[in-house]
Design a protein around this motif. Structure first.
Motif, PDB file in Angstrom:
ATOM      1  N   VAL A   6      51.926  37.508  71.576  1.00 39.76           N
ATOM      2  CA  VAL A   6      52.396  37.741  72.935  1.00 39.76           C
ATOM      3  C   VAL A   6      53.254  38.989  72.853  1.00 39.76           C
ATOM      4  O   VAL A   6      54.207  39.044  72.079  1.00 39.76           O
ATOM      5  CB  VAL A   6      53.229  36.551  73.467  1.00 39.76           C
ATOM      6  CG1 VAL A   6      53.832  36.881  74.814  1.00 39.76           C
ATOM      7  CG2 VAL A   6      52.372  35.300  73.548  1.00 39.76           C
ATOM      8  N   GLY A   7      52.897  40.009  73.599  1.00 41.54           N
ATOM      9  CA  GLY A   7      53.633  41.261  73.564  1.00 41.54           C
ATOM     10  C   GLY A   7      54.295  41.538  74.898  1.00 41.54           C
ATOM     11  O   GLY A   7      53.680  41.354  75.945  1.00 41.54           O
ATOM     12  N   LEU A   8      55.533  41.963  74.849  1.00 38.30           N
ATOM     13  CA  LEU A   8      56.247  42.379  76.045  1.00 38.30           C
ATOM     14  C   LEU A   8      56.317  43.900  76.040  1.00 38.30           C
ATOM     15  O   LEU A   8      56.919  44.488  75.142  1.00 38.30           O
ATOM     16  CB  LEU A   8      57.658  41.786  76.068  1.00 38.30           C
ATOM     17  CG  LEU A   8      57.735  40.268  76.106  1.00 38.30           C
ATOM     18  CD1 LEU A   8      59.192  39.814  76.016  1.00 38.30           C
ATOM     19  CD2 LEU A   8      57.090  39.732  77.374  1.00 38.30           C
ATOM     20  N   LEU A   9      55.683  44.524  77.007  1.00 36.53           N
ATOM     21  CA  LEU A   9      55.719  45.973  77.126  1.00 36.53           C
ATOM     22  C   LEU A   9      56.987  46.365  77.870  1.00 36.53           C
ATOM     23  O   LEU A   9      57.346  45.743  78.873  1.00 36.53           O
ATOM     24  CB  LEU A   9      54.485  46.479  77.852  1.00 36.53           C
ATOM     25  CG  LEU A   9      53.148  46.162  77.182  1.00 36.53           C
ATOM     26  CD1 LEU A   9      51.994  46.639  78.055  1.00 36.53           C
ATOM     27  CD2 LEU A   9      53.062  46.773  75.802  1.00 36.53           C
ATOM     28  N   THR A  10      57.655  47.391  77.392  1.00 39.53           N
ATOM     29  CA  THR A  10      58.949  47.767  77.954  1.00 39.53           C
ATOM     30  C   THR A  10      59.183  49.257  77.807  1.00 39.53           C
ATOM     31  O   THR A  10      58.564  49.915  76.966  1.00 39.53           O
ATOM     32  CB  THR A  10      60.085  46.992  77.255  1.00 39.53           C
ATOM     33  OG1 THR A  10      61.336  47.307  77.879  1.00 39.53           O
ATOM     34  CG2 THR A  10      60.167  47.318  75.770  1.00 39.53           C
ATOM     35  N   ASN A  11      60.087  49.787  78.614  1.00 37.47           N
ATOM     36  CA  ASN A  11      60.532  51.168  78.465  1.00 37.47           C
ATOM     37  C   ASN A  11      61.635  51.274  77.425  1.00 37.47           C
ATOM     38  O   ASN A  11      61.919  52.359  76.940  1.00 37.47           O
ATOM     39  CB  ASN A  11      61.056  51.712  79.802  1.00 37.47           C
ATOM     40  CG  ASN A  11      59.952  51.849  80.829  1.00 37.47           C
ATOM     41  OD1 ASN A  11      58.874  52.338  80.539  1.00 37.47           O
ATOM     42  ND2 ASN A  11      60.216  51.396  82.037  1.00 37.47           N
ATOM     43  N   LEU A  45      55.656  37.261  68.535  1.00 37.00           N
ATOM     44  CA  LEU A  45      56.290  37.826  69.721  1.00 37.00           C
ATOM     45  C   LEU A  45      56.686  39.244  69.370  1.00 37.00           C
ATOM     46  O   LEU A  45      57.450  39.472  68.434  1.00 37.00           O
ATOM     47  CB  LEU A  45      57.528  37.022  70.134  1.00 37.00           C
ATOM     48  CG  LEU A  45      58.340  37.620  71.293  1.00 37.00           C
ATOM     49  CD1 LEU A  45      57.509  37.697  72.577  1.00 37.00           C
ATOM     50  CD2 LEU A  45      59.604  36.813  71.520  1.00 37.00           C
ATOM     51  N   THR A  46      56.127  40.214  70.093  1.00 39.37           N
ATOM     52  CA  THR A  46      56.437  41.612  69.832  1.00 39.37           C
ATOM     53  C   THR A  46      56.979  42.277  71.087  1.00 39.37           C
ATOM     54  O   THR A  46      56.664  41.872  72.208  1.00 39.37           O
ATOM     55  CB  THR A  46      55.206  42.394  69.348  1.00 39.37           C
ATOM     56  OG1 THR A  46      54.192  42.354  70.357  1.00 39.37           O
ATOM     57  CG2 THR A  46      54.643  41.821  68.063  1.00 39.37           C
ATOM     58  N   ILE A  47      57.803  43.286  70.873  1.00 36.99           N
ATOM     59  CA  ILE A  47      58.325  44.134  71.945  1.00 36.99           C
ATOM     60  C   ILE A  47      57.776  45.522  71.663  1.00 36.99           C
ATOM     61  O   ILE A  47      57.915  46.039  70.546  1.00 36.99           O
ATOM     62  CB  ILE A  47      59.874  44.161  71.929  1.00 36.99           C
ATOM     63  CG1 ILE A  47      60.475  42.761  71.851  1.00 36.99           C
ATOM     64  CG2 ILE A  47      60.396  44.952  73.099  1.00 36.99           C
ATOM     65  CD1 ILE A  47      60.256  41.892  73.050  1.00 36.99           C
TER      66      ILE A  47
END
Length: 114
Positions: A6-11, A45-47
Motif C-alpha cells: 500500500v503506497g501513499l503518494l505525497t508531495n 506500507l510505503t510513502i
C-alpha cells in the motif's frame, strides 16, 4: 494473490513518513525525500513522491489499522495533533472504531475488537 504494498503518494515524504513513524512507533532509519518503506512485512506500507503534484483531496481510499489499546492510540493521536474525524465509538458488530486525517488528509481508521 495477496496485496503486496500500500503506497501513499505525497508531495512531502519526510513529513508524512515522520507522522506514520510516530503513529506506528517504528523507525526505518531513513530520511529519504523520495521513497520510504515503513512496514516491510507481508504487506508493505510505503510513502512515495513520484514527482507529480498532489492535491491532498484524497476521498477514495482509506487505511485501517487494528490496534490493541484504543484509548492509548487515541491519546497518541491527540499528542501528534491529528485532526480527529470521529472519536472512538463502539459499533453494533462489536468493534470500537475511530477515524482521523493524516497530514495529507488521507482518512485513517483505527479499530479494536473486544
Amino acid at each position: 494473490m495477496r496485496v503486496g504494498e500500500v503506497g501513499l503518494l505525497t508531495n512531502d515524504v519526510i513529513r508524512l513518513a515522520d507522522f506514520y513513524k510516530a503513529l506506528l512507533d517504528i523507525e526505518n532509519g531513513s530520511n529519504d525525500k523520495v521513497h520510504q518503506t515503513l512496514i516491510a512485512e507481508e504487506t508493505m506500507l510505503t510513502i512515495y513522491n513520484d514527482g507529480s503534484a498532489k492535491n491532498n483531496n484524497n476521498q477514495n481510499i482509506c487505511l485501517a489499522f487494528t490496534v490493541e489499546d484504543m484509548e492509548k492510540e487515541y491519546q497518541k493521536l491527540l499528542e501528534l495533533g491529528a485532526e480527529i474525524i470521529e472519536k472512538p465509538q463502539m459499533r453494533p458488530w462489536g468493534a470500537c472504531n475511530m477515524s482521523f486525517y493524516d497530514p495529507d488528509r488521507n482518512i485513517i481508521y483505527f479499530r479494536s475488537f473486544t
